[in-house]
Write an enzyme that holds these catalytic residues in place. Structure first.
Site, PDB file in Angstrom:
ATOM      1  N   LYS A  77      44.728  49.669  46.069  1.00  0.00           N
ATOM      2  CA  LYS A  77      44.584  48.610  45.064  1.00  0.00           C
ATOM      3  C   LYS A  77      43.816  47.425  45.648  1.00  0.00           C
ATOM      4  O   LYS A  77      44.007  47.064  46.814  1.00  0.00           O
ATOM      5  CB  LYS A  77      45.970  48.176  44.579  1.00  0.00           C
ATOM      6  CG  LYS A  77      45.963  47.200  43.397  1.00  0.00           C
ATOM      7  CD  LYS A  77      47.391  46.923  42.939  1.00  0.00           C
ATOM      8  CE  LYS A  77      47.445  45.932  41.781  1.00  0.00           C
ATOM      9  NZ  LYS A  77      48.838  45.664  41.341  1.00  0.00           N
ATOM     10  N   SER A 152      49.868  46.096  36.525  1.00  0.00           N
ATOM     11  CA  SER A 152      48.532  45.692  36.924  1.00  0.00           C
ATOM     12  C   SER A 152      47.799  46.722  37.775  1.00  0.00           C
ATOM     13  O   SER A 152      46.592  46.630  37.955  1.00  0.00           O
ATOM     14  CB  SER A 152      48.616  44.366  37.691  1.00  0.00           C
ATOM     15  OG  SER A 152      49.341  44.544  38.912  1.00  0.00           O
ATOM     16  N   SER A 176      54.384  46.726  37.928  1.00  0.00           N
ATOM     17  CA  SER A 176      52.959  47.050  38.022  1.00  0.00           C
ATOM     18  C   SER A 176      52.632  48.380  38.685  1.00  0.00           C
ATOM     19  O   SER A 176      51.485  48.804  38.689  1.00  0.00           O
ATOM     20  CB  SER A 176      52.208  45.934  38.753  1.00  0.00           C
ATOM     21  OG  SER A 176      52.189  44.774  37.977  1.00  0.00           O
TER      22      SER A 176
END
Length: 488
Positions: A77, A152, A176
């Site tokens: 990420k 997210s 997330s």
């Protein structure tokens, strides 16, 4: 040739027997990434040269037969620091930021000879539940590109679900990892707070943030968690509790395990088909020998309100460092120092980030601190106590990961309150610092439904044990979206 349908154990076997090389596996993975990227938008940066150089070096050295993840590519990420690889947190504010250090979790990956193939798209600064607030454009759901992938950690989930990579890392502040795992029909775990070092994770809510793994199966998730956990002197919140092997209980039966099903998790606002899927999953656990009983978590209804005060307050403090002075974006429109600060932040942050900074700054301001931030902390304690009461009698808690399946792109991002309520079922876990996993449990409206299992602190092995027992006796984890070769 593509290898993305093979498990980590199968890939390791091929590498050890030299039926494929690390370079061949890395090249095939890069090809899978590129061939699907236009459809899903999972990546911000593809680190092709560095990945291939690492692969060639590993081929010369030789794959470690005792290290199952040696030579395995994965995605990371884009809010997790990677030395020399662009790390933007999906924000204009960090559009050109190349860190000079690796996050501890990334150091641990490299220490086990894993290969970072690229950095995945996400909601800006991890603020969002749909994957739509990125400065670089939205990620799309692997199953239906007209739907959101969740957020997210949108790109990390979509990359695994679409067959671009087998494994990835995300971060979870209020759901997330688990929510995008649910929306994309894969496995995602938020570990116990402090289990994985936060050093090098671009901070959003420091008392809530936790790095965790995405994978296609439960065992692979545990194998990746084994790599990234470590006590870390650079992270003051790093937990001293160390578990040797998170896979150790996978394959054991769950006869006699006591599982709680909170009535609040199947109440108002939960899609009827999602509710039915979770009830069927609970019955399946009973067939496997577990006891499932209804309980109450009475303060969970306050979780969203508490979270958006605490997380936004912490974000307001953490994001002060992005000021246009030291690194990242700087406005060209200024006459004095105040202009640099104000215009840089106005132009560099997206709407959702600015909204949360303002919410947090207000909650911490003189005259409002007691009414908001202090009160939120007190209610957080009540939420923690609710969980402790349940775990005094039960091993795990079961429920849906999200109140619905993936919703349409551009359908909720103009309604912040509706978007925030989508995290209703995941937020309390972060507030209490507990571990939680989302695994595929069925389908509704043709889209995956995620089942959430929550345990007391440091119960990841038991969570994996129950999740693997469910996975081994169902076929949901084998279903694949069209983009990954599944049936229409």
């Amino acid at each position: 040739m593509s290898f993305n349908n093979k498990t980590i154990d199968q890939l390791h076997d091929l590498l050890v027997k030299k039926e494929i090389s690390v370079t061949e596996l890395t090249k095939a993975t890069l090809e899978d990434v590129k061939s699907r990227e236009e459809a899903v938008g999972s990546f911000i940066t593809i680190s092709e040269e560095a990945a291939l150089a690492q692969a060639r070096a590993l081929d010369e050295k030789g794959v470690d037969a005792d290290n199952v993840l040696s030579g395995i590519p994965l995605a990371v990420k884009d809010n997790i620091s990677t030395k020399g690889i662009l790390t933007t947190a999906a924000s204009k504010m960090l559009y050109n930021y190349e860190p000079i250090f690796d996050a501890t979790a990334v150091q641990n990956l490299y220490g086990k000879d894993m290969i970072v193939i690229g950095k995945t798209n996400m909601d800006e600064f991890a603020m969002g539940g749909s994957g739509e607030t990125s400065h670089f454009g939205p990620t799309k759901n692997a199953w239906d590109q007209s739907k959101v992938p969740g957020g997210s950690s949108s790109g990390s989930a979509a990359a695994v679900a679409s067959g671009q990579v087998r494994l990835s890392l995300g971060s979870d502040t209020g759901g997330s990892i688990r929510q995008p795992a649910a929306f994309n029909g894969i496995v995602g775990l938020k570990p116990t707070y402090g289990t994985v070092s936060r050093f090098g994770l671009i901070a959003f809510g420091s008392s809530l943030d936790q790095i965790g793994p995405f994978s296609a199966t439960v065992k692979e998730n545990a194998q990746l968690l084994n790599v990234i956990v470590s006590e870390d002197s650079k992270d003051a919140t790093s937990a001293p509790v160390r578990i040797a092997d998170f896979t150790s209980k996978i394959g054991q039966d769950i006869k006699g395990m006591k599982i709680a099903l909170p009535k609040e998790y199947l109440g108002e606002g939960i899609d009827p088909e999602v509710k039915e899927t979770i009830i069927n999953a609970a019955k399946h656990f009973e067939k496997l020998g577990a006891t499932v009983e209804e309980v109450s978590l009475p303060h969970s209804k306050y979780g969203v309100a508490v979270y958006y005060i605490i997380a936004s307050s912490e974000a307001s403090s953490n994001l002060q460092r992005f000021d246009g002075i030291r690194y990242g974006y700087r406005t060209e429109n200024f006459n004095n120092l105040d202009d640099i600060y104000v215009n840089t932040r106005s132009e560099g942050f997206g709407e959702e980030v600015k909204r949360r900074i303002m919410l947090g700054t207000f909650s911490l301001s003189s005259g409002y601190y007691d009414a908001y931030f202090k009160k939120a902390g007190q209610v957080r304690t009540l939420i923690i106590q609710d969980f402790e009461k349940v775990f005094a009698d039960y091993d795990l808690i079961l429920g849906p990961t999200a109140p619905s399946v993936a919703f349409d792109l551009d359908s909720l991002n103009h309604d912040p309150v509706a978007m925030y309520l989508a995290d209703l079922l995941t937020i309390p876990v972060n507030l209490a610092g507990l571990p939680g996993i989302s695994i595929p449990a069925g389908f509704a409206q043709g889209l995956p439904v995620g089942l959430q299992l929550i345990g007391p602190k440091y119960s990841e092995r038991e969570i994996y044990q129950a999740a693997a027992a469910f996975e081994a006796t169902t076929d949901y984890h084998n279903q694949q979206p069209l983009i990954f070769g599944g049936k229409a």
